[in-house]
Design a protein around this motif. Structure first.
Motif, PDB file in Angstrom:
ATOM      1  N   TYR A 169     -27.046  58.493 -10.544  1.00  0.00           N
ATOM      2  CA  TYR A 169     -28.470  58.745 -10.328  1.00  0.00           C
ATOM      3  C   TYR A 169     -28.929  59.887 -11.230  1.00  0.00           C
ATOM      4  CZ  TYR A 169     -28.129  55.714  -6.254  1.00  0.00           C
ATOM      5  OH  TYR A 169     -27.938  54.625  -5.432  1.00  0.00           O
ATOM      6  N   GLU A 170     -30.163  59.767 -11.672  1.00  0.00           N
ATOM      7  CA  GLU A 170     -30.712  60.745 -12.608  1.00  0.00           C
ATOM      8  C   GLU A 170     -30.530  62.169 -12.106  1.00  0.00           C
ATOM      9  OE1 GLU A 170     -35.085  61.935 -14.512  1.00  0.00           O
ATOM     10  OE2 GLU A 170     -34.859  60.122 -13.299  1.00  0.00           O
ATOM     11  N   GLN A 171     -30.709  62.376 -10.800  1.00  0.00           N
ATOM     12  CA  GLN A 171     -30.644  63.725 -10.239  1.00  0.00           C
ATOM     13  C   GLN A 171     -29.210  64.261 -10.172  1.00  0.00           C
ATOM     14  OE1 GLN A 171     -32.011  61.085  -8.720  1.00  0.00           O
ATOM     15  NE2 GLN A 171     -34.219  61.441  -8.898  1.00  0.00           N
ATOM     16  N   LEU A 172     -28.206  63.399 -10.388  1.00  0.00           N
ATOM     17  CA  LEU A 172     -26.816  63.827 -10.221  1.00  0.00           C
ATOM     18  C   LEU A 172     -26.034  63.857 -11.527  1.00  0.00           C
ATOM     19  CD1 LEU A 172     -25.800  61.973  -6.913  1.00  0.00           C
ATOM     20  CD2 LEU A 172     -26.691  64.296  -7.210  1.00  0.00           C
ATOM     21  N   THR A 173     -26.730  63.763 -12.663  1.00  0.00           N
ATOM     22  CA  THR A 173     -26.004  63.770 -13.926  1.00  0.00           C
ATOM     23  C   THR A 173     -25.204  65.054 -14.116  1.00  0.00           C
ATOM     24  OG1 THR A 173     -28.014  64.576 -15.023  1.00  0.00           O
ATOM     25  CG2 THR A 173     -27.578  62.203 -15.118  1.00  0.00           C
ATOM     26  N   SER A 221     -18.309  65.028 -13.541  1.00  0.00           N
ATOM     27  CA  SER A 221     -17.324  65.853 -14.243  1.00  0.00           C
ATOM     28  C   SER A 221     -17.410  65.665 -15.758  1.00  0.00           C
ATOM     29  CB  SER A 221     -15.907  65.513 -13.758  1.00  0.00           C
ATOM     30  OG  SER A 221     -15.678  64.120 -13.836  1.00  0.00           O
ATOM     31  N   LEU A 222     -18.224  64.714 -16.223  1.00  0.00           N
ATOM     32  CA  LEU A 222     -18.442  64.514 -17.647  1.00  0.00           C
ATOM     33  C   LEU A 222     -19.773  65.119 -18.081  1.00  0.00           C
ATOM     34  CD1 LEU A 222     -17.251  60.842 -18.252  1.00  0.00           C
ATOM     35  CD2 LEU A 222     -15.922  62.957 -18.314  1.00  0.00           C
ATOM     36  N   LYS A 223     -19.946  65.242 -19.387  1.00  0.00           N
ATOM     37  CA  LYS A 223     -21.202  65.771 -19.923  1.00  0.00           C
ATOM     38  C   LYS A 223     -22.351  64.853 -19.542  1.00  0.00           C
ATOM     39  CE  LYS A 223     -18.951  67.885 -23.952  1.00  0.00           C
ATOM     40  NZ  LYS A 223     -18.834  67.862 -25.433  1.00  0.00           N
ATOM     41  N   PRO A 224     -23.528  65.414 -19.261  1.00  0.00           N
ATOM     42  CA  PRO A 224     -24.672  64.594 -18.842  1.00  0.00           C
ATOM     43  C   PRO A 224     -24.994  63.457 -19.791  1.00  0.00           C
ATOM     44  CG  PRO A 224     -25.138  66.908 -18.462  1.00  0.00           C
ATOM     45  CD  PRO A 224     -23.836  66.860 -19.201  1.00  0.00           C
ATOM     46  N   GLU A 225     -24.872  63.707 -21.096  1.00  0.00           N
ATOM     47  CA  GLU A 225     -25.236  62.650 -22.049  1.00  0.00           C
ATOM     48  C   GLU A 225     -24.293  61.447 -21.973  1.00  0.00           C
ATOM     49  OE1 GLU A 225     -23.179  65.976 -24.513  1.00  0.00           O
ATOM     50  OE2 GLU A 225     -24.555  65.802 -22.808  1.00  0.00           O
ATOM     51  N   LEU A 226     -23.081  61.640 -21.432  1.00  0.00           N
ATOM     52  CA  LEU A 226     -22.142  60.529 -21.303  1.00  0.00           C
ATOM     53  C   LEU A 226     -22.427  59.665 -20.086  1.00  0.00           C
ATOM     54  CD1 LEU A 226     -18.708  62.188 -22.218  1.00  0.00           C
ATOM     55  CD2 LEU A 226     -20.089  60.643 -23.618  1.00  0.00           C
ATOM     56  N   VAL A 227     -23.048  60.247 -19.060  1.00  0.00           N
ATOM     57  CA  VAL A 227     -23.226  59.504 -17.803  1.00  0.00           C
ATOM     58  C   VAL A 227     -24.678  59.214 -17.457  1.00  0.00           C
ATOM     59  CG1 VAL A 227     -21.068  60.334 -16.814  1.00  0.00           C
ATOM     60  CG2 VAL A 227     -23.172  61.656 -16.459  1.00  0.00           C
ATOM     61  N   ALA A 228     -25.630  59.804 -18.156  1.00  0.00           N
ATOM     62  CA  ALA A 228     -27.041  59.554 -17.858  1.00  0.00           C
ATOM     63  C   ALA A 228     -27.348  58.071 -18.002  1.00  0.00           C
ATOM     64  CB  ALA A 228     -27.935  60.375 -18.786  1.00  0.00           C
ATOM     65  N   GLY A 229     -27.882  57.474 -16.952  1.00  0.00           N
ATOM     66  CA  GLY A 229     -28.193  56.052 -16.968  1.00  0.00           C
ATOM     67  C   GLY A 229     -27.013  55.138 -16.731  1.00  0.00           C
ATOM     68  N   LEU A 230     -25.875  55.693 -16.360  1.00  0.00           N
ATOM     69  CA  LEU A 230     -24.673  54.888 -16.137  1.00  0.00           C
ATOM     70  C   LEU A 230     -24.887  53.885 -15.002  1.00  0.00           C
ATOM     71  CD1 LEU A 230     -21.578  54.532 -16.804  1.00  0.00           C
ATOM     72  CD2 LEU A 230     -21.171  56.065 -14.861  1.00  0.00           C
ATOM     73  N   ASP A 231     -24.515  52.637 -15.245  1.00  0.00           N
ATOM     74  CA  ASP A 231     -24.617  51.576 -14.235  1.00  0.00           C
ATOM     75  C   ASP A 231     -23.522  50.556 -14.517  1.00  0.00           C
ATOM     76  OD1 ASP A 231     -25.215  49.548 -12.475  1.00  0.00           O
ATOM     77  OD2 ASP A 231     -27.334  49.432 -12.986  1.00  0.00           O
ATOM     78  N   ILE A 232     -22.376  50.744 -13.869  1.00  0.00           N
ATOM     79  CA  ILE A 232     -21.208  49.869 -14.046  1.00  0.00           C
ATOM     80  C   ILE A 232     -20.978  49.111 -12.744  1.00  0.00           C
ATOM     81  CG2 ILE A 232     -18.710  49.785 -14.477  1.00  0.00           C
ATOM     82  CD1 ILE A 232     -18.953  52.425 -15.955  1.00  0.00           C
ATOM     83  N   LEU A 233     -20.550  47.860 -12.851  1.00  0.00           N
ATOM     84  CA  LEU A 233     -20.118  47.111 -11.679  1.00  0.00           C
ATOM     85  C   LEU A 233     -18.658  46.726 -11.861  1.00  0.00           C
ATOM     86  CD1 LEU A 233     -20.592  45.681  -8.989  1.00  0.00           C
ATOM     87  CD2 LEU A 233     -21.399  43.690 -10.278  1.00  0.00           C
ATOM     88  N   ILE A 234     -17.795  47.263 -11.009  1.00  0.00           N
ATOM     89  CA  ILE A 234     -16.378  46.896 -11.033  1.00  0.00           C
ATOM     90  C   ILE A 234     -16.158  45.814  -9.979  1.00  0.00           C
ATOM     91  CG2 ILE A 234     -14.009  47.689 -10.667  1.00  0.00           C
ATOM     92  CD1 ILE A 234     -14.851  50.427 -11.661  1.00  0.00           C
ATOM     93  N   ILE A 235     -15.616  44.682 -10.409  1.00  0.00           N
ATOM     94  CA  ILE A 235     -15.298  43.588  -9.506  1.00  0.00           C
ATOM     95  C   ILE A 235     -13.782  43.473  -9.432  1.00  0.00           C
ATOM     96  CG2 ILE A 235     -15.481  41.109  -9.083  1.00  0.00           C
ATOM     97  CD1 ILE A 235     -18.211  41.174 -10.340  1.00  0.00           C
ATOM     98  N   ARG A 236     -13.274  43.770  -8.266  1.00  0.00           N
ATOM     99  CA  ARG A 236     -11.829  43.848  -8.020  1.00  0.00           C
ATOM    100  C   ARG A 236     -11.381  42.671  -7.167  1.00  0.00           C
ATOM    101  NH1 ARG A 236      -9.670  48.308  -3.668  1.00  0.00           N
ATOM    102  NH2 ARG A 236      -7.520  47.561  -3.421  1.00  0.00           N
ATOM    103  N   GLU A 237     -10.381  41.920  -7.641  1.00  0.00           N
ATOM    104  CA  GLU A 237      -9.797  40.871  -6.810  1.00  0.00           C
ATOM    105  C   GLU A 237      -9.060  41.543  -5.662  1.00  0.00           C
ATOM    106  OE1 GLU A 237      -7.893  37.845  -4.913  1.00  0.00           O
ATOM    107  OE2 GLU A 237      -6.810  39.592  -5.696  1.00  0.00           O
ATOM    108  N   LEU A 238      -9.213  41.021  -4.455  1.00  0.00           N
ATOM    109  CA  LEU A 238      -8.858  41.819  -3.286  1.00  0.00           C
ATOM    110  C   LEU A 238      -7.759  41.248  -2.394  1.00  0.00           C
ATOM    111  CD1 LEU A 238     -10.020  44.552  -2.436  1.00  0.00           C
ATOM    112  CD2 LEU A 238     -11.570  43.340  -0.893  1.00  0.00           C
TER     113      LEU A 238
END
Length: 359
Positions: free
Chosen positions: A105-109, A113-130
């Motif tokens: 989220y923008e407010q939590l960049t 633990s990484l630099k803001p420019e690396l995570v700003a706007g991050l949106d990943i979906l991990i799909i794990r076989e379970l």
């Protein structure tokens, strides 16, 4: 809409209570029934997943789950440990597809633990076989050495395995999810070493041919772990096996600022699901009222969207979470200087207030 509420152990009851509070603030009709699971169930019935809890889960439209586990149960035989409850639910309900979004989220960049420019706007979906891989492979067990050279020495073994149908179905889930996002899938394996994951790579490649509009690349798990830290925004949808997915999704959680922000959904072929935060029971802070309930609240939003057909209500909850973050509310795990540091219940109250303000 019948929801089985399974708080579990440690902070489970605290965070689930806030998610229930948020659900009750919606103008929807729910039937919610609570049951013990994990160590809490072992204390009252001698088993982490008693028949009464399992039957409730089977009868419900969806399951809202807290967390299980406590160090005091580590000396129990493995079939009686709290963690066996979640494995049992996955197996009995056929919950093969685990969705773990990692959104910064923008407010939590600055909480990452990484630099803001690396995570700003991050949106990943991990799909794990379970329901496959080394967690469920047979044979497994322990043997005592009999050569006499090291009396009492033991060896342990677990078998990693996947079948073609198991890989095919999770691959289809990943490609279909990618079609609703940026149309990119990264399949994570260890095909250079493990026959299991050579099969994985081959089958995912075959399934990918049915989705010509989705780009597919393959990555070894060790490289994927490095790239999540080096350039996390290169990923869109990651699909991988049970063990690799368990590890990578926890790594991804720290990109977002806290594992207390990561929801998850575990779905079967009928979209019936179990919804839980990605974090554990955290017995070290249980009862202190400081746990972050937002991952559980966001898991409840996923429950509304995937299993209960209430996408608009899910959107409302997710917007309310963004609102409280924008207002500066923080639990201790995501707090920065000048933030309004609040406890578990107060964060839940803030989300309810934001929901109410939406009108």
């Amino acid at each position: 809409m019948k929801i089985a509420v399974l708080p579990g152990d440690g902070i489970g009851s605290e965070i689930v209570a806030e998610a229930v509070k948020v659900l009750k603030a919606l103008d929807l009709s729910f039937e919610m029934e609570e049951a013990p699971v994990g160590g809490a169930a072992y204390e009252v019935s001698g088993h982490p997943l008693p028949d009464s809890t399992l039957n409730l889960a089977k009868a419900a439209d969806a399951i809202l789950f807290g967390a299980v586990g406590d160090w005091k149960y580590d000396t129990l035989d493995r079939p009686l440990r709290p963690e066996q409850a979640i494995l049992g639910l996955r197996k009995h309900l056929g919950l093969f597809a685990n969705f773990r979004p990692a959104i910064c989220y923008e407010q939590l960049t600055h909480a990452s633990s990484l630099k803001p420019e690396l995570v700003a706007g991050l949106d990943i979906l991990i799909i794990r076989e379970l329901t496959g891989d080394i967690y469920f492979g047979q044979p497994r067990g322990r043997r005592v050495a009999t050569d006499g050279h090291f009396p009492g020495a033991e060896e342990a073994f677990d078998t990693m395995r996947y079948s073609r149908p198991e890989i095919e179905r999770i691959a289809h889930v990943a490609f279909q999810a990618a079609r609703l996002r940026d149309k990119r899938v990264t399949s994570v394996d260890k095909a250079n070493v493990l026959e299991t994951f050579q099969l994985w790579k081959d089958v995912v490649t075959e399934v990918g041919q049915h989705y010509p509009d989705v780009a597919l690349d393959h990555m070894y798990v060790d490289n994927a772990a490095m790239q999540l830290v080096r350039a996390p925004k290169r990923f869109d949808v990651i699909v991988t096996g049970n063990m690799f997915g368990d590890i990578l999704s926890d790594e991804a959680s720290m990109l977002t600022g806290s594992i207390g922000m990561l929801p998850s959904a575990s779905l079967n072929a009928q979209n019936k699901g179990l919804y839980e935060p990605s974090h554990g029971s955290a017995p070290d802070i249980a009862g202190k009222g400081i746990a972050n309930p937002l991952a559980t609240i966001l898991s409840a939003a996923m429950m509304l969207r995937f299993s209960l057909g209430q996408a608009a209500a899910a959107d409302r909850i997710e917007q309310a979470v963004k609102t409280v973050l924008a207002q500066g509310f923080r639990t201790v795990d995501i707090a920065e200087a000048g933030a309004k540091t609040v406890g578990t219940a107060a964060m839940g109250d803030a989300v309810v207030a934001a929901l109410t303000a939406q009108g």
